[in-house]
Design an enzyme around this catalytic site. Structure first.
Site, PDB file in Angstrom:
ATOM      1  N   ASN A 152       0.809  -1.239   0.000  1.00  0.00           N
ATOM      2  CA  ASN A 152       0.000   0.000   0.000  1.00  0.00           C
ATOM      3  C   ASN A 152       0.829   1.269   0.000  1.00  0.00           C
ATOM      4  O   ASN A 152       0.503   2.234  -0.665  1.00  0.00           O
ATOM      5  CB  ASN A 152      -0.990  -0.028   1.153  1.00  0.00           C
ATOM      6  CG  ASN A 152      -0.288  -0.119   2.501  1.00  0.00           C
ATOM      7  OD1 ASN A 152       0.854  -0.556   2.592  1.00  0.00           O
ATOM      8  ND2 ASN A 152      -0.977   0.325   3.540  1.00  0.00           N
ATOM      9  N   GLU A 249       4.654  -5.513  11.578  1.00  0.00           N
ATOM     10  CA  GLU A 249       3.681  -4.421  11.427  1.00  0.00           C
ATOM     11  C   GLU A 249       2.514  -5.000  10.654  1.00  0.00           C
ATOM     12  O   GLU A 249       2.596  -5.162   9.429  1.00  0.00           O
ATOM     13  CB  GLU A 249       4.327  -3.282  10.634  1.00  0.00           C
ATOM     14  CG  GLU A 249       5.416  -2.554  11.357  1.00  0.00           C
ATOM     15  CD  GLU A 249       4.875  -1.609  12.412  1.00  0.00           C
ATOM     16  OE1 GLU A 249       5.651  -1.112  13.222  1.00  0.00           O
ATOM     17  OE2 GLU A 249       3.659  -1.365  12.414  1.00  0.00           O
ATOM     18  N   CYS A 283      -3.474   0.197   6.935  1.00  0.00           N
ATOM     19  CA  CYS A 283      -3.594  -0.787   8.020  1.00  0.00           C
ATOM     20  C   CYS A 283      -4.222  -0.196   9.270  1.00  0.00           C
ATOM     21  O   CYS A 283      -4.932  -0.845  10.001  1.00  0.00           O
ATOM     22  CB  CYS A 283      -2.218  -1.312   8.370  1.00  0.00           C
ATOM     23  SG  CYS A 283      -1.092   0.039   8.723  1.00  0.00           S
ATOM     24  N   GLU A 460       7.961   0.827  14.790  1.00  0.00           N
ATOM     25  CA  GLU A 460       8.785   1.562  13.831  1.00  0.00           C
ATOM     26  C   GLU A 460       8.716   3.031  14.225  1.00  0.00           C
ATOM     27  O   GLU A 460       7.776   3.442  14.923  1.00  0.00           O
ATOM     28  CB  GLU A 460       8.251   1.353  12.408  1.00  0.00           C
ATOM     29  CG  GLU A 460       8.334  -0.113  12.005  1.00  0.00           C
ATOM     30  CD  GLU A 460       8.160  -0.356  10.519  1.00  0.00           C
ATOM     31  OE1 GLU A 460       7.307   0.306   9.882  1.00  0.00           O
ATOM     32  OE2 GLU A 460       8.885  -1.216   9.991  1.00  0.00           O
TER      33      GLU A 460
HETATM   34  O1  TXE Z   1       0.225  -8.257   2.814  1.00  0.00           O
HETATM   35  P1  TXE Z   1       0.777  -9.739   2.651  1.00  0.00           P
HETATM   36  P2  TXE Z   1      -0.146  -7.276   1.637  1.00  0.00           P
HETATM   37  C1  TXE Z   1      -1.059  -4.846   6.245  1.00  0.00           C
HETATM   38  C2  TXE Z   1      -2.495  -4.495   5.976  1.00  0.00           C
HETATM   39  C3  TXE Z   1      -2.959  -5.714   5.193  1.00  0.00           C
HETATM   40  C4  TXE Z   1      -1.732  -6.158   4.446  1.00  0.00           C
HETATM   41  C5  TXE Z   1      -1.798  -5.766   2.992  1.00  0.00           C
HETATM   42  O2  TXE Z   1      -3.194  -4.302   7.163  1.00  0.00           O
HETATM   43  O3  TXE Z   1      -3.351  -6.705   6.122  1.00  0.00           O
HETATM   44  O4  TXE Z   1      -0.610  -5.510   5.049  1.00  0.00           O
HETATM   45  O5  TXE Z   1      -0.526  -5.924   2.399  1.00  0.00           O
HETATM   46  C6  TXE Z   1       5.400 -11.305   1.756  1.00  0.00           C
HETATM   47  N1  TXE Z   1       7.158 -15.403   4.342  1.00  0.00           N
HETATM   48  N2  TXE Z   1      -0.302  -3.633   6.479  1.00  0.00           N
HETATM   49  O6  TXE Z   1      -1.346  -7.837   0.950  1.00  0.00           O
HETATM   50  O7  TXE Z   1       0.028 -10.540   1.671  1.00  0.00           O
HETATM   51  C7  TXE Z   1       4.698 -10.807   0.514  1.00  0.00           C
HETATM   52  O8  TXE Z   1       5.418 -11.197  -0.649  1.00  0.00           O
HETATM   53  C8  TXE Z   1       7.769 -14.252   4.002  1.00  0.00           C
HETATM   54  C9  TXE Z   1       0.118  -3.324   7.837  1.00  0.00           C
HETATM   55  O9  TXE Z   1       1.083  -7.023   0.826  1.00  0.00           O
HETATM   56  O10 TXE Z   1       0.894 -10.205   4.039  1.00  0.00           O
HETATM   57  C10 TXE Z   1       4.734  -9.295   0.730  1.00  0.00           C
HETATM   58  O11 TXE Z   1       5.969  -8.749   0.328  1.00  0.00           O
HETATM   59  N3  TXE Z   1       7.186 -13.261   3.297  1.00  0.00           N
HETATM   60  C11 TXE Z   1       1.081  -2.181   7.878  1.00  0.00           C
HETATM   61  C12 TXE Z   1       4.590  -9.152   2.244  1.00  0.00           C
HETATM   62  O12 TXE Z   1       4.919 -10.434   2.784  1.00  0.00           O
HETATM   63  C13 TXE Z   1       5.895 -13.434   2.909  1.00  0.00           C
HETATM   64  C14 TXE Z   1       0.769  -1.058   6.958  1.00  0.00           C
HETATM   65  C15 TXE Z   1       3.195  -8.752   2.691  1.00  0.00           C
HETATM   66  O13 TXE Z   1       2.264  -9.575   2.031  1.00  0.00           O
HETATM   67  C16 TXE Z   1       5.188 -14.611   3.209  1.00  0.00           C
HETATM   68  C17 TXE Z   1       0.465  -1.558   5.633  1.00  0.00           C
HETATM   69  C18 TXE Z   1       5.871 -15.621   3.959  1.00  0.00           C
HETATM   70  N4  TXE Z   1       5.273 -16.769   4.294  1.00  0.00           N
HETATM   71  C19 TXE Z   1      -0.131  -2.788   5.441  1.00  0.00           C
HETATM   72  N5  TXE Z   1       3.915 -14.490   2.686  1.00  0.00           N
HETATM   73  C20 TXE Z   1       1.395  -1.620   9.259  1.00  0.00           C
HETATM   74  N6  TXE Z   1       0.881  -2.180  10.359  1.00  0.00           N
HETATM   75  O14 TXE Z   1       2.150  -0.665   9.325  1.00  0.00           O
HETATM   76  C21 TXE Z   1       3.863 -13.287   2.078  1.00  0.00           C
HETATM   77  N7  TXE Z   1       5.057 -12.652   2.207  1.00  0.00           N
END
Ligand code: TXE
Length: 486
Positions: A152, A249, A283, A460
């Site tokens: 995002n 996060e 998020c 962070e």
């Molecule tokens: O997350 P994903 P997305 C959160 C937001 C939402 C999500 C959206 O709330 O839930 O992020 O982002 C990698 N081992 N936040 O869809 O699918 C994947 O390739 C290692 C919170 O991208 O979880 C990607 O690069 N890596 C935030 C990353 O993880 C893995 C603010 C995230 O993917 C993996 C913004 C694995 N097993 C969004 N599986 C905050 N709290 O600040 C996936 N990935």
């Protein structure tokens, strides 16, 4: 797809293709392919970690003041490239250019500037242990940081991880989300342009496969992830084998409470910032809006009026307020939640549909949506990550605090009231890592950001980031003869 721009990896200060699978990168605003991603294979992952390990040695020994100067130069370079990076970010995320120009790059620059100032201040303790000894406490770099980003706010996420990591003497291997590979690559080149030694910030492209490889890699000392809760669980489980340090996060379903004495227009603004900015893909969004019953009707009237004036359309148009969803898959996930809400009996106030008219063909656009619902409905329990706000009436302070906290998440919270005593009292009782009073979703780098409960581990930004990127060493210095029973 060979005619397309190649989106590769950045290792040891150079752009390199990847030997892993190739896949398209899309502009979500138009559904057009804007690049071919050459994901990292095992060779590139090994090379990136090795380069980071090598660069970290000299960087860790450098004085904090020198590291700080480098980071402050980076801040200036980012600001100088604001418009270029903003357009790159809008094309890769589908978020309005009005947002990316005013928030994303400037927030990243502020982060490098802030930690560039902190780098030289890592003074720690001298402990007087009496005439025969003294101690001192050192804060040392952890080493190689594996950083994994969500889609995002790609550049901001990369910067919120890289700036403190670099400030305190670490090196970074960053994996952007597979959906938004572009800005981290440009960031890496700009860091070198600003004078950061090659190998300190490396970018490896790819999906969970590459993320898992970083988590498992024996030469990666620390993992920091921004992503969904389930991804956080998977990363933590994978990191357990090597007892790797992990910062998470994650997601949320945060409450925003509007008391009846609130400035109504300000509260409506807060609710819109906390649900429709970045098409709701934030998020920390306050997606459960609790409104004290006496002002519910007036609140909904003003909210609907202002929401229906929002301009949904081409993310590259500076007049656009709400852009496209990151992908069709995600867009359908969000409209699925809207359908679920209707089926469960939530009352639709406005929106509730995918838009086809007045928006670029090929993108997935959802009208900003407002429901009233009951706490038990799916809309009020699960993170939707789209422009869908759920409004819930309440009657008493004790009641609303209990309802606001009745969630496994704990990322953020917000409240609107003119009563500063009540604001202080309620903010102290909300289960969240971040709380806004009479505003929402403003994140100055001076304040720590992160969640409690299932919304994450660690923080962070702010001085709290020192914990995330350093280890503590206690040193005991004997001044007299060694004492011993032997
Ligand atoms: O997350 P994903 P997305 C959160 C937001 C939402 C999500 C959206 O709330 O839930 O992020 O982002 C990698 N081992 N936040 O869809 O699918 C994947 O390739 C290692 C919170 O991208 O979880 C990607 O690069 N890596 C935030 C990353 O993880 C893995 C603010 C995230 O993917 C993996 C913004 C694995 N097993 C969004 N599986 C905050 N709290 O600040 C996936 N990935």
């Amino acid at each position: 797809m060979s005619a397309l721009p190649r989106v590769g990896n950045f290792i040891g200060g150079r752009l390199v293709d990847g030997s892993g699978p190739r896949f398209p990168d899309y502009d979500p605003g138009r559904g057009e392919v804007i690049g071919e991603v050459f994901s990292a294979g095992e060779a590139e992952i090994e090379a990136a970690v090795a380069q980071a390990r090598c660069a970290a040695r000299a960087w860790a020994r450098a004085a904090g003041a020198g590291r700080g100067r480098a980071l402050r130069r980076i801040a200036e370079v980012l600001r100088a490239h604001n418009d270029e990076l903003a357009e790159l970010e809008t094309r890769d995320t589908g978020r309005p250019i009005a947002e990316t120009r005013s928030v994303d790059i400037l927030s990243a620059a502020d982060c490098f500037e802030y930690f560039g100032a902190l780098a030289a201040t890592l003074a720690t303790e001298h402990v007087d242990l009496g005439p025969s000894a003294f101690g001192y406490v050192r804060r040392e770099p952890i080493g190689v940081v594996g950083a994994i980003g969500a889609w995002n706010y790609p550049l901001q996420i990369a910067s919120w991880k890289a700036a403190p990591a670099l400030a305190f003497g670490n090196a970074v291997v960053f994996k952007p989300s597979e959906l938004t590979p572009q800005s981290a690559l440009r960031l890496a080149a700009l860091l070198v342009e600003a004078g950061l030694p090659p190998g300190l910030f490396n970018v490896v492209q790819g999906d969970a496969r590459v993320g898992r490889a970083l988590v498992r890699h024996p030469e990666v000392d620390k993992i920091t992830l921004t992503g969904e809760v389930n991804t956080g669980r998977a990363v933590m489980a994978e990191a357990a084998a090597g007892l790797k340090r992990v910062s998470l996060e994650l997601g949320g379903k945060s409450p925003l409470i509007v008391f009846s004495d609130a400035d109504l227009d300000a509260a409506v603004t807060g609710a819109m910032l906390g649900n429709f900015y970045s098409s709701g893909e934030i998020c920390s969004n306050g997606t459960r809006v609790f409104v004290e019953r006496p002002i519910l009707a007036a609140f909904l009237d003003r909210l609907s009026l202002r929401t229906e004036r929002l301009r949904i359309g081409d993310p590259l148009d500076p007049a656009t307020d709400v852009g496209a969803m990151i992908s069709t898959t995600h867009g359908e996930r969000v409209t699925g939640y809207i359908e679920r809400g209707l089926t469960e009996g939530a009352r639709l106030i406005t929106g509730g549909r995918r838009m086809h008219e007045g928006v670029p063909a090929g993108g997935f656009y959802i009208a900003p949506t407002i429901f009233t619902a009951d706490d038990g409905m799916t809309l009020a329990r699960e993170e939707i990550f789209g422009p869908v706000m759920t409004v819930l009436p309440f009657d008493e302070e004790e009641e609303v605090i209990a309802r606001a906290n009745a969630t496994p998440y704990g990322l953020a919270a917000g409240l609107f009231t003119r009563d500063v005593t009540r604001a202080y009292r309620v903010a102290a009782r909300l289960g969240a890592g971040v709380c806004w009073i009479n505003h929402y979703n403003v994140t100055p780098v001076e304040l720590p950001f992160g969640g409690v409960k299932q919304s994450g581990i660690g923080r962070e930004n702010g001085r709290a980031a020192i914990e995330a990127y350093t280890e503590v060493k206690s040193v005991y210095v004997a001044l007299g003869d060694i004492e011993s029973p032997y």
